[in-house]
Every structure is written in C-alpha cells, then in structure tokens.
Design a protein around this motif. Structure first.
Motif, mmCIF file in Angstrom:
data_model
loop_
_atom_site.group_PDB
_atom_site.id
_atom_site.type_symbol
_atom_site.label_atom_id
_atom_site.label_comp_id
_atom_site.label_asym_id
_atom_site.label_seq_id
_atom_site.Cartn_x
_atom_site.Cartn_y
_atom_site.Cartn_z
ATOM 1 N N ALA A 112 0.631 -1.196 0.147
ATOM 2 C CA ALA A 112 -0.149 0.058 0.017
ATOM 3 C C ALA A 112 0.933 1.154 0.014
ATOM 4 O O ALA A 112 2.199 1.189 -0.029
ATOM 5 C CB ALA A 112 -0.912 -0.106 1.024
ATOM 6 N N SER A 113 0.163 2.402 -0.352
ATOM 7 C CA SER A 113 1.003 3.637 -0.156
ATOM 8 C C SER A 113 0.032 4.645 0.260
ATOM 9 O O SER A 113 -1.311 4.508 0.186
ATOM 10 C CB SER A 113 1.607 4.011 -1.383
ATOM 11 N N THR A 159 -3.595 4.134 -1.386
ATOM 12 C CA THR A 159 -3.801 3.118 -2.379
ATOM 13 C C THR A 159 -3.140 1.635 -1.848
ATOM 14 O O THR A 159 -2.074 1.486 -1.090
ATOM 15 C CB THR A 159 -2.833 3.497 -3.586
ATOM 16 N N ASN A 160 -4.043 0.431 -2.379
ATOM 17 C CA ASN A 160 -3.687 -0.549 -1.812
ATOM 18 C C ASN A 160 -3.541 -1.515 -3.087
ATOM 19 O O ASN A 160 -4.359 -1.499 -3.925
ATOM 20 C CB ASN A 160 -4.761 -1.443 -0.825
ATOM 21 N N ASP A 161 -2.455 -2.491 -3.190
ATOM 22 C CA ASP A 161 -2.634 -3.335 -4.386
ATOM 23 C C ASP A 161 -1.984 -4.782 -3.875
ATOM 24 O O ASP A 161 -1.257 -5.013 -3.193
ATOM 25 C CB ASP A 161 -1.169 -2.659 -5.243
ATOM 26 N N LEU A 162 -3.017 -5.674 -4.293
ATOM 27 C CA LEU A 162 -3.233 -6.938 -3.790
ATOM 28 C C LEU A 162 -3.158 -7.657 -5.445
ATOM 29 O O LEU A 162 -3.782 -7.530 -6.134
ATOM 30 C CB LEU A 162 -4.140 -7.221 -3.170
ATOM 31 N N LEU A 169 -5.278 -6.207 -8.206
ATOM 32 C CA LEU A 169 -6.598 -5.337 -7.883
ATOM 33 C C LEU A 169 -5.867 -4.105 -7.068
ATOM 34 O O LEU A 169 -5.300 -4.213 -5.950
ATOM 35 C CB LEU A 169 -7.572 -5.848 -7.054
ATOM 36 N N GLU A 170 -6.077 -2.774 -7.650
ATOM 37 C CA GLU A 170 -5.719 -1.524 -7.181
ATOM 38 C C GLU A 170 -6.799 -0.998 -6.472
ATOM 39 O O GLU A 170 -7.514 -0.483 -7.337
ATOM 40 C CB GLU A 170 -4.733 -0.669 -8.053
ATOM 41 N N THR A 171 -6.884 -0.723 -5.415
ATOM 42 C CA THR A 171 -7.899 -0.048 -4.591
ATOM 43 C C THR A 171 -7.386 1.324 -4.356
ATOM 44 O O THR A 171 -6.478 1.361 -3.501
ATOM 45 C CB THR A 171 -8.538 -0.864 -3.431
ATOM 46 N N LYS A 172 -8.048 2.477 -4.382
ATOM 47 C CA LYS A 172 -8.016 3.842 -4.061
ATOM 48 C C LYS A 172 -9.045 4.438 -3.079
ATOM 49 O O LYS A 172 -10.277 4.252 -3.557
ATOM 50 C CB LYS A 172 -7.627 4.784 -4.867
ATOM 51 N N MET A 209 -11.569 1.149 -7.787
ATOM 52 C CA MET A 209 -10.722 -0.078 -8.020
ATOM 53 C C MET A 209 -10.259 -0.296 -9.620
ATOM 54 O O MET A 209 -10.969 0.104 -10.367
ATOM 55 C CB MET A 209 -11.454 -1.220 -7.647
ATOM 56 N N VAL A 210 -9.024 -0.378 -9.825
ATOM 57 C CA VAL A 210 -8.457 -1.048 -11.041
ATOM 58 C C VAL A 210 -8.047 -2.275 -11.371
ATOM 59 O O VAL A 210 -7.212 -2.807 -10.236
ATOM 60 C CB VAL A 210 -7.518 -0.251 -11.479
#
Length: 368
Positions: A112-113, A159-162, A169-172, A209-210
């Motif tokens: 995440a960031s 931002t979270n990236d999993l 899946l990138e969630t902001k 979400m991307v």
C-alpha cells in the motif's frame, strides 16, 4: 519561467541541507527531475472552439517540471509545476503563468501507499497523464471526461495493491477538496462574452478499483464518489450543491492495437444529471506510426416535475481522427482533425439546434 528557475533552485538548496544533515545516517537521498512539453498549432472553422479560431495560432501548449526528493527508500516529496495556454479560451492561464499542480508527501508500505497534500484528482485512467503528449493518442485526454477546470485534490489518498484471481487489484480511497472554475457563455447582447465562476469542491470522498486482468494488457476500472460544490462568491448566501458520481472504464493495449473507454454519471441534488463518456482506439500499421480514432460525448438532463423523468440532450459530440509518429519513446508528433457538434466558444440557447464546428491540431510532444 522565472518561477520555474526559482523553484528548482529552492529544491536543490533544500536537498543539499537534507543531505548534509542526514548523510551520516543514510545514503538514500536522491533528487530527480521529470517533465514534459506538449506544443500545439491549431485552427478552427468559422466557429471558435476550445480557444481556437479561424486564425491559426501557436498559443497552445502545456509544459511541466516535476521535482522528486527521496527522503528514504519509501518516502518521497513531490512537487510539479505547470504552465498552460489554451489560445483565446477564458480558462487559459495568464501569459507565462506558472502554477503548482501537485505538492505531496508519498509513503510506501509493503502492499500500500499514502499520499498527503495536493495530489492528482483520481478520476480515470488518465488522471496523472492527461496532457503528457508522448503517452496520448491525441493532443490531450478527452475534454468532456477530463474537465479542464478540475485537476488536483487537496487531501489524502490511500492506495492498496494486491494479487487477486491471477491479476492485480488496485484500490484507492481518498478524501479532501478541490478548486475549479465554471465557464458560462452569455448571449450576444451582453457587454461581456463569458463569466468564469470560482468553485470549491468539499467533502470529496471517493473510492475506485482498477483490476489488471490475467490477460496481459487489459484493465477494468470502477469508482464512486460524493462531494459538495460551493460557489466561492456566494458561499454564505447559497446552499451547496451535492453531487454523486459513478464511473466505469475499460483499457486494452496490445502490441499493434489499443482501445480505451470510460463513462461517468454525475447526479445533482438540483434534480439534474450529467453523463460524460468517450471511446478511443488505434492501430499501428508501421513500426512508429499509429492511426487513432475518438468519440467524446457529454449529455445533460433535468427532472421533469410532472413525470419525474429526466429529459435532456447531448450537449457535445466530438469525433476525431489522428495520426501520431513516434520519433523516439519520448518524442512524438501528431496531426489530428475534430468534427464537433456543440461545445463552441459562445452562447447557445438551451432550445436551439447545436452548432457544428471543427478544428485541427498539429502538435509536438517531448518528455524526460
């Protein structure tokens, strides 16, 4: 340009101070510069549109310099300054004016960031590259979807990236506010042609979400946000307008073909709705040559009290064709032609037929 030089000197001085104080503890301090220039030469038909007129003009450009200072391997401070010119458009900046687009602190965790400060407004695939001509098939991102007046968010974004189902899946999540400008064209009998109204978006809360699919090159986007829009002149006299926005998008890029589309619906507390959507596509018949097409549309509708239904019409329909040649990865030239219905730089009565317009642009883009 004087402001740009002063900014660069100031950041360089700050980096020297940081390095002097912390050199004994860490060798990770690093100052880097990035930037781009997107210079256009444009002309319109008989109807002025987007700051272009029937007299060809080279007063059409955007340039930016981004300074990034690495405080540690996971901590960065980023500032981006920009200068823009849009010909005769009232939204064009003053000649030589330099503004701060972004200024934020960025910390990275394992997956995440977080960004805190003035960050790119996180609406859409092209939020951070909307004018970087070396990355776009046309001079800029579609103007209906990527509003010229709203660019930056003052606030925070996490931002979270999993890894999910074979993809990523990138969630902001974000919250804050934004400044903007509303442009209103006035009827011909008025002593002035247009009015620009300063607006403030507050309580802007959103999520997106991307999903980068297991199929290499395909991404899917979805987002939802709410906000309150305030007229900064009448903020004490008029209630805020509440807006709910929902957006979806699809991006597919392969070696010799690409396609991208996004759609956003904004519903207002004033019983009105706005839809903005676009589609782009391109093919690469030769190694460095792309041929691209685009459709960019805006619709406005208001609720009819007697039926409770929404009644409206398309207000802008911009269809375009471009050819872009990549001299190098960071040097691109383009020629494009737009055929537009509506959206001209002038007053059009709500019940009047939409006028036809056209404009042409040749542009040169470089980035570093």
């Amino acid at each position: 340009m004087r402001n740009l030089r002063l900014l660069a000197l100031g950041v360089a001085a700050a980096s020297t101070a940081f390095s002097t104080n912390a050199a004994a503890q860490s060798g990770t301090e690093q100052l880097t510069f990035h930037g781009f220039l997107n210079q256009g030469f444009g002309v319109s038909g008989s109807q002025p549109i987007l700051g272009l007129n029937k007299d060809a003009s080279s007063d059409y450009r955007v340039g930016a310099v981004q300074v990034r200072f690495a405080l540690s391997p996971v901590d960065n401070f980023v500032v981006q300054t920009v200068t823009r010119s849009l010909g005769t458009s009232p939204l064009s900046g003053s000649n030589g004016n330099v503004a701060v687009d972004w200024a934020f602190f960025h910390h990275r965790f394992d997956n995440a960031s977080v960004r805190v400060g003035r960050i790119p407004l996180p609406f859409g695939f092209l939020a951070e590259t909307r004018e970087v001509g070396t990355l776009l098939p046309f001079y800029r991102a579609p103007t209906g979807y990527y509003n010229e007046s709203f660019r930056s968010l003052d606030g925070v974004m996490v931002t979270n990236d999993l890894a999910v189902a074979g993809g990523r899946l990138e969630t902001k999540l974000w919250g804050g506010g934004a400044h903007g400008t509303q442009l209103t064209w006035l009827p011909p009998n008025f002593p002035i042609a247009s009015v620009t109204t300063k607006l403030r978006l507050e309580r802007l809360l959103g999520a997106s979400m991307v999903y980068t699919t297991p199929i290499d090159g395909i991404r899917i986007l979805g987002g939802l946000s709410t906000l309150r829009m305030l007229d900064t002149v009448k903020v004490q006299a008029a209630p805020a307008t509440k807006l709910t926005l929902a957006n979806v998008g699809l991006d597919a890029r392969f070696d010799r073909v690409f396609a991208r589309g996004e759609s956003r619906m904004a519903k207002s507390s004033l019983d009105s709705k706005t839809n903005n959507y676009y589609a782009q596509g391109g093919v690469r018949p030769l190694k460095n040559l792309w041929v691209n097409v685009q459709g960019d549309f805006s619709e406005e509708a208001s609720k009819v009290a007697s039926t409770k239904d929404y009644k409206g019409r398309v207000t802008v329909a911009d269809r375009a064709l471009s050819v872009s040649y990549h001299f190098a990865q960071n040097i691109v030239g383009k020629i494009e032609q737009h055929w537009v219905k509506g959206g001209i730089d002038g007053f059009v009565a709500p019940t009047a037929p939409l006028p036809n317009a056209r404009y042409s642009l040749a542009s040169f883009a470089v980035s570093f």
